[in-house]
Design a protein around this motif. Sequence first.
Motif, mmCIF file in Angstrom:
data_model
loop_
_atom_site.group_PDB
_atom_site.id
_atom_site.type_symbol
_atom_site.label_atom_id
_atom_site.label_comp_id
_atom_site.label_asym_id
_atom_site.label_seq_id
_atom_site.Cartn_x
_atom_site.Cartn_y
_atom_site.Cartn_z
ATOM 1 N N LEU A 134 0.823 -1.205 0.000
ATOM 2 C CA LEU A 134 0.000 0.000 0.000
ATOM 3 C C LEU A 134 0.860 1.258 0.000
ATOM 4 O O LEU A 134 0.512 2.253 -0.639
ATOM 5 C CB LEU A 134 -0.930 -0.007 1.212
ATOM 6 C CG LEU A 134 -2.056 -1.047 1.164
ATOM 7 C CD1 LEU A 134 -2.851 -1.035 2.456
ATOM 8 C CD2 LEU A 134 -2.975 -0.793 -0.024
ATOM 9 N N ARG A 138 0.664 4.187 -2.974
ATOM 10 C CA ARG A 138 0.534 5.609 -2.649
ATOM 11 C C ARG A 138 1.602 6.437 -3.350
ATOM 12 O O ARG A 138 1.341 7.559 -3.795
ATOM 13 C CB ARG A 138 0.624 5.824 -1.136
ATOM 14 C CG ARG A 138 -0.568 5.310 -0.345
ATOM 15 C CD ARG A 138 -0.434 5.692 1.119
ATOM 16 N NE ARG A 138 -1.527 5.146 1.915
ATOM 17 C CZ ARG A 138 -1.444 4.024 2.649
ATOM 18 N NH1 ARG A 138 -0.287 3.348 2.657
ATOM 19 N NH2 ARG A 138 -2.471 3.594 3.324
ATOM 20 N N ALA A 152 -6.774 0.759 4.561
ATOM 21 C CA ALA A 152 -6.819 1.490 3.292
ATOM 22 C C ALA A 152 -8.183 2.114 3.034
ATOM 23 O O ALA A 152 -8.288 3.166 2.399
ATOM 24 C CB ALA A 152 -6.455 0.552 2.136
ATOM 25 N N LEU A 158 -6.773 6.733 -1.553
ATOM 26 C CA LEU A 158 -6.902 5.428 -2.188
ATOM 27 C C LEU A 158 -8.363 5.119 -2.511
ATOM 28 O O LEU A 158 -9.285 5.600 -1.853
ATOM 29 C CB LEU A 158 -6.355 4.331 -1.265
ATOM 30 C CG LEU A 158 -4.877 4.424 -0.872
ATOM 31 C CD1 LEU A 158 -4.524 3.341 0.128
ATOM 32 C CD2 LEU A 158 -3.978 4.352 -2.089
ATOM 33 N N ARG A 266 -4.668 4.240 -6.487
ATOM 34 C CA ARG A 266 -4.684 5.652 -6.119
ATOM 35 C C ARG A 266 -5.966 6.334 -6.599
ATOM 36 O O ARG A 266 -6.436 6.086 -7.703
ATOM 37 C CB ARG A 266 -3.480 6.381 -6.713
ATOM 38 C CG ARG A 266 -2.164 6.085 -6.023
ATOM 39 C CD ARG A 266 -1.022 6.877 -6.631
ATOM 40 N NE ARG A 266 -0.796 6.503 -8.018
ATOM 41 C CZ ARG A 266 -0.964 7.317 -9.056
ATOM 42 N NH1 ARG A 266 -1.366 8.556 -8.880
ATOM 43 N NH2 ARG A 266 -0.706 6.891 -10.284
#
Length: 289
Positions: A134, A138, A152, A158, A266
């Motif tokens: 993750l 990002r 998340a 996200l 994203r």
Amino acid sequence: MLSLRTARLFVASADAGTLTAAAERLHVSQPAATKSLAQLEADLGGALFERAGRKLVLTRMGEALLPRARALLQQAEDLKSEAERWRSGEDGVLSVGAGPSVTYRLLPEAVARFYRAGRTVQLTIRAGAANALLDQVRRGALDLVAADMGEAEHDPALRVHALPEEGVAALVRPGHPALASAPPERFPLATATPPDRLARQPLPWGGERPGLVCDDFTVLALACAASDHILAAPHSVMDRLMAEHGLVPLPDTPSGLRLRPALIYRANAPQSAARDHLFDCFEAAARRA
């Protein structure tokens, strides 16, 4: 100066045989075409055509340079076509991060479905722990992560597309003392779940902290087959782990821990047909798991 515009004029003049016809093909005026061709010849330092009345005849220099001009125009068309394929998701590279359970149970079928559909995208797969993946999505190092969503869903940077949840069960080697009623909390835990997550949702077996943490279920299974570690594994991978590594389920050990796999990318990522199709492939694989 040679440009795509003047290269088109050069090629069109050679093909049409007159500057008038070349100008008509390119939808420019004849005076503008005459001026551009004269400037091109000046920039190249020599005549490309001999004039016989209105007819244009290639000089030896023109004959030598014409194939290069055609190649230049073809490369420009190829560049446009490739850019279009990138925009439409039919070419290029899609970088995907896959968490442990997704790698083991969903990734093979999802990738197979993706390529059976005729996709030409190159998939670059990076397996690892969900939190690390993750962080990479990002930063833009990954286009998509398929892993347990963790926190998340609360990150506005996200987008999270949930897959079906599943529970966790325990596997051990045959002859493990816990199978003979020894308390399972006495034995070390082997897991792909991060310790901080287990601290919030402890399992009913193993000690306070896991004895072995790894993002590869094959490594975990091999370790448990040769030790008294208890393997915490998603329900969907149990059959495979038992068949491939000879492990057996530890009965009567229900767990409240739920894995929540998701597809994550994203929020400001550009549209991608390839990514959307890979979403569909993961969903189809999850329905069959």
